[in-house]
Design a protein around this motif. Sequence first.
Motif, short mmCIF file in Angstrom:
data_model
loop_
_atom_site.label_atom_id
_atom_site.label_comp_id
_atom_site.label_asym_id
_atom_site.label_seq_id
_atom_site.Cartn_x
_atom_site.Cartn_y
_atom_site.Cartn_z
N GLY A 169 40.68 45.50 81.64
CA GLY A 169 39.34 45.04 82.01
C GLY A 169 38.88 43.88 81.15
N VAL A 170 39.22 43.94 79.86
CA VAL A 170 38.89 42.84 78.94
C VAL A 170 39.61 41.57 79.38
N LEU A 171 40.89 41.70 79.68
CA LEU A 171 41.68 40.54 80.13
C LEU A 171 41.12 39.97 81.44
N ASP A 172 40.69 40.85 82.35
CA ASP A 172 40.09 40.39 83.61
C ASP A 172 38.85 39.53 83.34
N GLN A 173 37.99 40.02 82.43
CA GLN A 173 36.76 39.29 82.09
C GLN A 173 37.07 37.92 81.48
N LEU A 174 37.99 37.91 80.52
CA LEU A 174 38.34 36.65 79.85
C LEU A 174 38.98 35.67 80.84
N GLU A 175 39.87 36.19 81.65
CA GLU A 175 40.59 35.33 82.60
C GLU A 175 39.63 34.68 83.59
N GLN B 160 31.81 19.58 72.36
CA GLN B 160 32.00 20.65 73.36
C GLN B 160 32.91 20.24 74.52
N HIS B 161 33.06 18.93 74.76
CA HIS B 161 33.90 18.50 75.89
C HIS B 161 35.36 18.36 75.50
N SER B 162 35.68 18.69 74.22
CA SER B 162 37.06 18.50 73.77
C SER B 162 37.88 19.80 73.76
N PHE B 163 37.24 20.95 74.09
CA PHE B 163 37.99 22.22 74.08
C PHE B 163 37.47 23.14 75.18
N ASP B 164 38.30 24.14 75.54
CA ASP B 164 37.94 25.11 76.58
C ASP B 164 37.68 26.50 76.01
N VAL B 165 38.48 26.86 75.02
CA VAL B 165 38.43 28.21 74.43
C VAL B 165 38.46 28.07 72.91
N ARG C 73 38.95 30.72 83.90
CA ARG C 73 39.25 30.07 85.19
C ARG C 73 38.00 29.37 85.75
N GLU C 74 36.85 30.05 85.65
CA GLU C 74 35.61 29.50 86.23
C GLU C 74 34.88 28.56 85.27
N GLN C 75 35.44 28.37 84.07
CA GLN C 75 34.86 27.47 83.06
C GLN C 75 33.39 27.81 82.79
N ARG C 76 33.15 29.12 82.58
CA ARG C 76 31.76 29.50 82.27
C ARG C 76 31.69 30.14 80.89
N PRO C 77 30.49 30.11 80.29
CA PRO C 77 30.35 30.66 78.94
C PRO C 77 30.67 32.15 78.89
N PHE C 78 31.37 32.56 77.83
CA PHE C 78 31.69 33.98 77.65
C PHE C 78 31.97 34.21 76.17
#
Length: 236
Positions: A10-16, A191-196, A20-25
């Motif tokens: 479930g944790v992996l599902d949330q992170l993935e 903030q535009h230089s990284f994803d995670v 994928r959707e490039q939203r804050p988490f």
Amino acid sequence: MNSKYLEIDGVLDQLEAAIREQRPFSLVRVGDGENIVMSQETVWTTEQVLKERWAIKANRGQKGLRLPNLQLRDEVAASLQRASLVGVLPLGDLTIKAPDYLKRPLTDMLFAHFGISPALTCHACVNRELVQMPRFWRMLAGKRVLLVTREIEELRAALVQEPYHLNIAAALPFDSWDQMAETLQWIVTNQHSFDVALFSCGVNAVVLAERTAALAGKVGIDFGKANNIILNGRPN
């Protein structure tokens, strides 16, 4: 705690989904250190806090912060209130070596005191599981990763090689709480230089991961001792 508890899948599902959707988490975790920091002048006196072995080590420069620190107490509590997913220790859990009174019973008292009620929880040692899951590394493949930790050179060198092959977009050395403001400033500016972002910097990681999601709109992960597993094959 009326939260929905997620197992590792479930944790992996949330992170993935967030990646994928490039939203804050933000994934943050509560262990004995976070509990001790939040206990200052809330459920314990500062005098009680400073007698704890963890606090003594902190004041010797071993934990990336010094106590008392009421500003960090309030920032940790606020970040736990706002985080997407909060790792907590199950009752009676033996994964970490701290005495039981510093674990879940204290977390429950502190969450009640601060009015913290996460929508989603998972195991506080989820970072140790993530690092051993091929699926976790696959979801980071091709993403621009920011590392924030003390062992910056060793970790970067390990993560760009087999079996990880990460794209490390930037790596910021972080030794202590005094660097919090400038680190967050860098994260917002770049903030535009990284994803995670992966944070291995003790209790400070709770605030850094949650603020990275809130201020930069990225995925921030409190990576904890996962860096030790990568570098030495064990958490401590």
